[in-house]
Design a protein around this motif. Structure first.
Motif, short mmCIF file in Angstrom:
data_model
loop_
_atom_site.label_atom_id
_atom_site.label_comp_id
_atom_site.label_asym_id
_atom_site.label_seq_id
_atom_site.Cartn_x
_atom_site.Cartn_y
_atom_site.Cartn_z
N LYS A 1 0.86 -1.17 0.00
CA LYS A 1 0.00 0.00 0.00
C LYS A 1 0.90 1.22 0.00
CE LYS A 1 -3.95 2.06 2.38
NZ LYS A 1 -4.15 3.01 1.39
N LYS B 1 2.01 4.66 0.82
CA LYS B 1 1.65 5.47 1.98
C LYS B 1 1.23 6.90 1.62
CE LYS B 1 6.55 6.28 2.92
NZ LYS B 1 7.62 6.07 3.89
N GLU C 1 -0.70 7.64 -1.09
CA GLU C 1 -1.76 7.50 -2.11
C GLU C 1 -2.74 8.67 -2.06
OE1 GLU C 1 -3.14 5.86 -5.43
OE2 GLU C 1 -1.60 4.83 -4.28
N LYS C 2 -3.11 9.12 -0.86
CA LYS C 2 -4.06 10.24 -0.74
C LYS C 2 -3.46 11.52 -1.31
CE LYS C 2 -6.67 8.50 3.17
NZ LYS C 2 -7.09 8.73 4.56
N ILE C 3 -2.17 11.71 -1.06
CA ILE C 3 -1.50 12.91 -1.59
C ILE C 3 -1.44 12.83 -3.11
CG2 ILE C 3 0.67 14.20 -1.66
CD1 ILE C 3 1.13 13.30 1.25
N ASN D 1 -3.52 11.24 -5.09
CA ASN D 1 -4.88 11.48 -5.59
C ASN D 1 -5.24 12.96 -5.53
OD1 ASN D 1 -5.29 8.78 -6.16
ND2 ASN D 1 -6.20 8.36 -4.17
N LEU D 2 -4.81 13.63 -4.46
CA LEU D 2 -5.05 15.06 -4.33
C LEU D 2 -4.34 15.82 -5.45
CD1 LEU D 2 -6.09 17.53 -2.70
CD2 LEU D 2 -3.92 17.45 -1.45
N ARG E 1 -6.18 15.40 -8.70
CA ARG E 1 -7.38 16.26 -8.76
C ARG E 1 -7.00 17.72 -8.98
NH1 ARG E 1 -9.07 12.94 -4.54
NH2 ARG E 1 -8.53 14.52 -2.99
#
Length: 146
Positions: A5, A7, A9-11, A13-14, A17
C-alpha cells in the motif's frame, strides 16, 4: 499486489485532482481567448462590409456620415477586443505555468510510487528466495516439511 500500500496515495490522488482542476481552468481560458479572436474576426468582417458600402458611389451624404461613425465604433471595438485579447493571453500563459507545475508535482509522486513498488517487489522476491533456499537446505539434509 497483495501486501503493498503506497503510503502517499491520498497525496497522489489530491495532486491528480488539483492537476485536473488547473487543466480545466486552462482550457476555459483558451476557449475564452478563441472567443475573443472570433469576435475580432467578426468585427473585421463587418468593417470590410462598411468599406464596401463606402466605396459604392451611389450612397448619399447622410449614409456616408453614418457609415463613417459606425466604422469608428467598429475600430474602437477592435481596439478594446485586442486589449482584452492581450490580457487573456497573459492569463493563459500564467495558467499554463501553474498547470505545468501541477503536472510536475503529480509526476514526482508517481515516480516515488514506482520506486516504492520496485523496492517492495525486490524485497518480496528476496524473502521468497530465502524461504525457498531454506526449504532446499531442509530437504537436502533429508528432512521433511512440518
Amino acid at each position: 499486489m497483495k501486501g503493498y500500500k503506497f503510503k502517499f496515495e491520498k497525496i497522489l490522488n489530491l495532486r491528480i485532482r488539483q492537476e485536473e482542476q488547473e487543466e480545466d481552468k486552462y482550457l476555459l481560458l483558451k476557449k475564452e481567448l478563441n472567443d475573443i479572436k472570433n469576435r475580432i474576426n467578426s468585427i473585421k468582417s463587418d468593417k470590410e462590409e462598411v468599406y464596401d458600402q463606402l466605396r459604392d458611389k451611389e450612397n448619399n451624404l447622410a449614409l456616408n456620415i453614418s457609415l463613417r461613425k459606425y466604422l469608428k465604433s467598429l475600430n474602437l471595438k477592435i481596439e478594446r477586443a485586442k486589449t482584452e485579447k492581450a490580457a487573456k493571453k497573459e492569463k493563459v500563459a500564467k495558467q499554463l505555468k501553474v498547470l505545468m507545475e501541477k503536472k510536475k508535482e503529480r509526476k514526482t509522486m508517481e515516480k516515488l510510487k514506482e520506486k516504492e513498488i520496485e523496492k517492495f517487489v525486490k524485497e518480496f522476491f528476496k524473502a521468497e528466495q530465502k524461504e525457498l533456499d531454506e526449504m532446499g537446505r531442509h530437504y537436502s539434509m533429508g528432512g521433511r516439511l512440518t
